[in-house]
Design a protein around this motif. Structure first.
Motif, PDB file in Angstrom:
ATOM      1  N   SER A  12      13.952  -3.930   5.322  1.00 32.81           N
ATOM      2  CA  SER A  12      13.905  -5.356   6.449  1.00 32.81           C
ATOM      3  C   SER A  12      15.401  -5.701   6.695  1.00 32.81           C
ATOM      4  O   SER A  12      16.684  -5.896   6.208  1.00 32.81           O
ATOM      5  CB  SER A  12      13.560  -6.213   5.421  1.00 32.81           C
ATOM      6  N   GLY A  13      15.800  -5.635   8.466  1.00 32.16           N
ATOM      7  CA  GLY A  13      17.143  -5.970   8.670  1.00 32.16           C
ATOM      8  C   GLY A  13      18.165  -4.779   9.212  1.00 32.16           C
ATOM      9  O   GLY A  13      19.058  -5.019   9.209  1.00 32.16           O
ATOM     10  N   SER A  14      18.015  -3.484   8.276  1.00 32.79           N
ATOM     11  CA  SER A  14      19.691  -2.915   7.698  1.00 32.79           C
ATOM     12  C   SER A  14      19.645  -1.813   8.708  1.00 32.79           C
ATOM     13  O   SER A  14      20.996  -0.838   8.500  1.00 32.79           O
ATOM     14  CB  SER A  14      18.833  -2.026   6.479  1.00 32.79           C
ATOM     15  N   GLY A  15      18.627  -1.796   9.807  1.00 31.70           N
ATOM     16  CA  GLY A  15      18.808  -1.033  11.300  1.00 31.70           C
ATOM     17  C   GLY A  15      18.869   0.468  11.169  1.00 31.70           C
ATOM     18  O   GLY A  15      18.911   1.947  11.489  1.00 31.70           O
ATOM     19  N   VAL A  16      17.487   0.647   9.396  1.00 29.30           N
ATOM     20  CA  VAL A  16      17.514   2.260   9.929  1.00 29.30           C
ATOM     21  C   VAL A  16      16.305   2.002   9.697  1.00 29.30           C
ATOM     22  O   VAL A  16      15.413   0.983   9.484  1.00 29.30           O
ATOM     23  CB  VAL A  16      16.954   3.060   8.094  1.00 29.30           C
ATOM     24  N   PRO A  17      15.452   3.387  10.697  1.00 27.08           N
ATOM     25  CA  PRO A  17      14.633   2.694  11.298  1.00 27.08           C
ATOM     26  C   PRO A  17      13.318   2.931  10.111  1.00 27.08           C
ATOM     27  O   PRO A  17      13.123   3.843   9.488  1.00 27.08           O
ATOM     28  CB  PRO A  17      14.377   3.962  12.162  1.00 27.08           C
ATOM     29  N   HIS A  18      11.986   2.578  10.249  1.00 27.23           N
ATOM     30  CA  HIS A  18      11.258   2.226   9.005  1.00 27.23           C
ATOM     31  C   HIS A  18      10.458   0.886   9.421  1.00 27.23           C
ATOM     32  O   HIS A  18      10.618   0.116  10.442  1.00 27.23           O
ATOM     33  CB  HIS A  18      11.847   1.838   7.744  1.00 27.23           C
ATOM     34  N   PRO A  19       8.830   1.237   9.015  1.00 26.80           N
ATOM     35  CA  PRO A  19       7.685   0.241   9.059  1.00 26.80           C
ATOM     36  C   PRO A  19       8.235  -0.999   8.420  1.00 26.80           C
ATOM     37  O   PRO A  19       8.238  -0.541   7.296  1.00 26.80           O
ATOM     38  CB  PRO A  19       6.244   0.926   8.584  1.00 26.80           C
ATOM     39  N   GLY A  20       8.109  -1.977   9.593  1.00 24.49           N
ATOM     40  CA  GLY A  20       7.804  -3.397   8.888  1.00 24.49           C
ATOM     41  C   GLY A  20       6.822  -3.206   7.646  1.00 24.49           C
ATOM     42  O   GLY A  20       6.441  -3.104   7.624  1.00 24.49           O
ATOM     43  N   LEU A  21       7.941  -4.213   6.129  1.00 20.94           N
ATOM     44  CA  LEU A  21       6.509  -4.151   5.276  1.00 20.94           C
ATOM     45  C   LEU A  21       5.751  -5.554   5.772  1.00 20.94           C
ATOM     46  O   LEU A  21       6.230  -6.775   5.867  1.00 20.94           O
ATOM     47  CB  LEU A  21       7.859  -4.213   3.705  1.00 20.94           C
ATOM     48  N   ILE A  22       4.203  -5.907   5.614  1.00 20.51           N
ATOM     49  CA  ILE A  22       3.778  -6.944   6.132  1.00 20.51           C
ATOM     50  C   ILE A  22       3.182  -7.711   4.867  1.00 20.51           C
ATOM     51  O   ILE A  22       3.724  -8.682   4.840  1.00 20.51           O
ATOM     52  CB  ILE A  22       2.479  -6.549   6.831  1.00 20.51           C
ATOM     53  N   ASP A  27      -0.882  -6.780  -7.516  1.00 17.64           N
ATOM     54  CA  ASP A  27      -2.150  -7.365  -8.875  1.00 17.64           C
ATOM     55  C   ASP A  27      -3.333  -5.819  -8.691  1.00 17.64           C
ATOM     56  O   ASP A  27      -3.783  -5.966  -7.588  1.00 17.64           O
ATOM     57  CB  ASP A  27      -2.951  -8.404  -8.697  1.00 17.64           C
ATOM     58  N   GLU A  28      -3.529  -5.156  -9.604  1.00 17.10           N
ATOM     59  CA  GLU A  28      -4.981  -4.030  -9.387  1.00 17.10           C
ATOM     60  C   GLU A  28      -6.012  -4.759  -9.746  1.00 17.10           C
ATOM     61  O   GLU A  28      -7.277  -3.759 -10.042  1.00 17.10           O
ATOM     62  CB  GLU A  28      -4.130  -3.134 -11.085  1.00 17.10           C
ATOM     63  N   ASN A  29      -5.927  -5.624 -10.128  1.00 15.55           N
ATOM     64  CA  ASN A  29      -7.654  -6.162 -10.027  1.00 15.55           C
ATOM     65  C   ASN A  29      -8.116  -6.151  -8.964  1.00 15.55           C
ATOM     66  O   ASN A  29      -9.146  -6.537  -8.480  1.00 15.55           O
ATOM     67  CB  ASN A  29      -7.431  -8.030 -10.735  1.00 15.55           C
ATOM     68  N   VAL A  30      -7.273  -6.294  -7.946  1.00 16.80           N
ATOM     69  CA  VAL A  30      -7.924  -7.554  -6.572  1.00 16.80           C
ATOM     70  C   VAL A  30      -8.780  -5.901  -5.902  1.00 16.80           C
ATOM     71  O   VAL A  30      -9.553  -5.774  -5.431  1.00 16.80           O
ATOM     72  CB  VAL A  30      -6.274  -7.047  -5.497  1.00 16.80           C
ATOM     73  N   LEU A  31      -7.539  -4.742  -5.505  1.00 14.47           N
ATOM     74  CA  LEU A  31      -8.168  -2.966  -5.287  1.00 14.47           C
ATOM     75  C   LEU A  31      -8.277  -2.342  -6.424  1.00 14.47           C
ATOM     76  O   LEU A  31      -9.096  -1.325  -5.798  1.00 14.47           O
ATOM     77  CB  LEU A  31      -8.089  -2.830  -4.496  1.00 14.47           C
ATOM     78  N   GLY A  32      -8.315  -2.460  -6.871  1.00 17.95           N
ATOM     79  CA  GLY A  32      -7.787  -1.239  -8.580  1.00 17.95           C
ATOM     80  C   GLY A  32      -7.020  -0.671  -8.263  1.00 17.95           C
ATOM     81  O   GLY A  32      -6.632   0.738  -9.250  1.00 17.95           O
ATOM     82  N   ALA A  33      -5.960  -0.612  -7.667  1.00 16.62           N
ATOM     83  CA  ALA A  33      -4.279  -0.727  -7.995  1.00 16.62           C
ATOM     84  C   ALA A  33      -3.483  -1.001  -6.848  1.00 16.62           C
ATOM     85  O   ALA A  33      -4.499  -2.117  -5.922  1.00 16.62           O
ATOM     86  CB  ALA A  33      -4.631   0.576  -7.234  1.00 16.62           C
ATOM     87  N   ALA A  34      -2.366  -1.377  -7.076  1.00 17.41           N
ATOM     88  CA  ALA A  34      -1.177  -1.982  -6.777  1.00 17.41           C
ATOM     89  C   ALA A  34      -2.129  -1.386  -5.048  1.00 17.41           C
ATOM     90  O   ALA A  34      -1.711  -0.457  -4.872  1.00 17.41           O
ATOM     91  CB  ALA A  34      -0.087  -2.056  -6.528  1.00 17.41           C
ATOM     92  N   PHE A  35      -1.465  -1.725  -3.434  1.00 18.11           N
ATOM     93  CA  PHE A  35      -0.994  -1.703  -2.375  1.00 18.11           C
ATOM     94  C   PHE A  35      -0.084  -3.135  -1.454  1.00 18.11           C
ATOM     95  O   PHE A  35       0.586  -3.645  -1.720  1.00 18.11           O
ATOM     96  CB  PHE A  35      -3.042  -1.844  -2.119  1.00 18.11           C
ATOM     97  N   TYR A  36       0.129  -1.950  -0.207  1.00 18.27           N
ATOM     98  CA  TYR A  36       0.667  -2.999   0.445  1.00 18.27           C
ATOM     99  C   TYR A  36       0.185  -2.339   1.709  1.00 18.27           C
ATOM    100  O   TYR A  36      -0.162  -1.840   2.138  1.00 18.27           O
ATOM    101  CB  TYR A  36       2.356  -2.351  -0.060  1.00 18.27           C
ATOM    102  N   LEU A  37       1.205  -3.130   3.094  1.00 22.05           N
ATOM    103  CA  LEU A  37       0.564  -3.827   4.716  1.00 22.05           C
ATOM    104  C   LEU A  37       1.565  -3.127   4.979  1.00 22.05           C
ATOM    105  O   LEU A  37       2.334  -4.314   4.903  1.00 22.05           O
ATOM    106  CB  LEU A  37      -0.590  -4.705   4.983  1.00 22.05           C
ATOM    107  N   MET A  38       1.576  -1.917   5.530  1.00 24.06           N
ATOM    108  CA  MET A  38       2.896  -1.723   6.836  1.00 24.06           C
ATOM    109  C   MET A  38       2.334  -1.843   8.326  1.00 24.06           C
ATOM    110  O   MET A  38       1.138  -1.586   8.328  1.00 24.06           O
ATOM    111  CB  MET A  38       3.770  -0.203   5.978  1.00 24.06           C
ATOM    112  N   GLU A  39       3.493  -2.247   9.306  1.00 25.38           N
ATOM    113  CA  GLU A  39       3.677  -2.722  10.284  1.00 25.38           C
ATOM    114  C   GLU A  39       2.653  -1.133  10.875  1.00 25.38           C
ATOM    115  O   GLU A  39       3.287   0.256  10.614  1.00 25.38           O
ATOM    116  CB  GLU A  39       4.871  -2.411  11.110  1.00 25.38           C
ATOM    117  N   PRO A  40       2.354  -0.877  11.991  1.00 28.58           N
ATOM    118  CA  PRO A  40       1.646   0.460  12.426  1.00 28.58           C
ATOM    119  C   PRO A  40       2.553   1.241  13.197  1.00 28.58           C
ATOM    120  O   PRO A  40       3.657   0.271  14.037  1.00 28.58           O
ATOM    121  CB  PRO A  40       0.654  -0.005  13.560  1.00 28.58           C
TER     122      PRO A  40
END
Length: 129
Positions: A12-22, A27-40
């Motif tokens: 984030s803020g590095s100038g490297v083109p990448h989707p932003g982390l939302i 916690d694997e108890n939420v969906l059964g595995a770790a997860f993340y949401l990124m910008e489209p």
């Protein structure tokens, strides 16, 4: 997933083109595995094929190549220690050499023409930097 979320957050803020982390959840108890949401991302996976505009234009493919190199150059300017990524993996000659070895009898995957850089293209990139 945890590693990917960590890298996206660090860029984030590095100038490297990448989707932003939302958001990220370890916690694997939420969906059964770790997860993340990124910008489209508005675009396409060039490894899977290119739209007619890109496939039919050498100039557009050339610009794609330069954009990829620009992204790699931006990534090379990131101080991985300052970005909090020093613990991901040890950088050593052994690890780098191991990354480029192929097992006996295995052929490397073919590289799509859009991702092949000639010596002339590399020289042009060096002139731009």
């Amino acid at each position: 997933m945890r590693r990917e979320a960590r890298v996206l957050g660090a860029l984030s803020g590095s100038g490297v083109p990448h989707p932003g982390l939302i958001a990220a959840c370890a916690d694997e108890n939420v969906l059964g595995a770790a997860f993340y949401l990124m910008e489209p991302i508005d675009g396409f996976n060039a490894m899977a094929g290119m739209p007619a505009l890109h496939a039919g234009s050498a100039q557009t493919r050339r610009e794609m190549g330069f954009a990829m190199v620009d992204g790699i150059l931006a990534l090379g300017r990131v101080d991985h220690v300052a970005a909090g990524l020093s613990g991901l993996s040890a950088v050593s000659a052994f690890n780098l050499a191991r990354s480029f070895r192929k097992p006996d009898g295995m052929e490397p995957a073919p590289v799509p023409p859009a991702f092949t850089l000639s010596r002339g293209a590399l020289a042009a990139v060096e002139r731009r930097t």
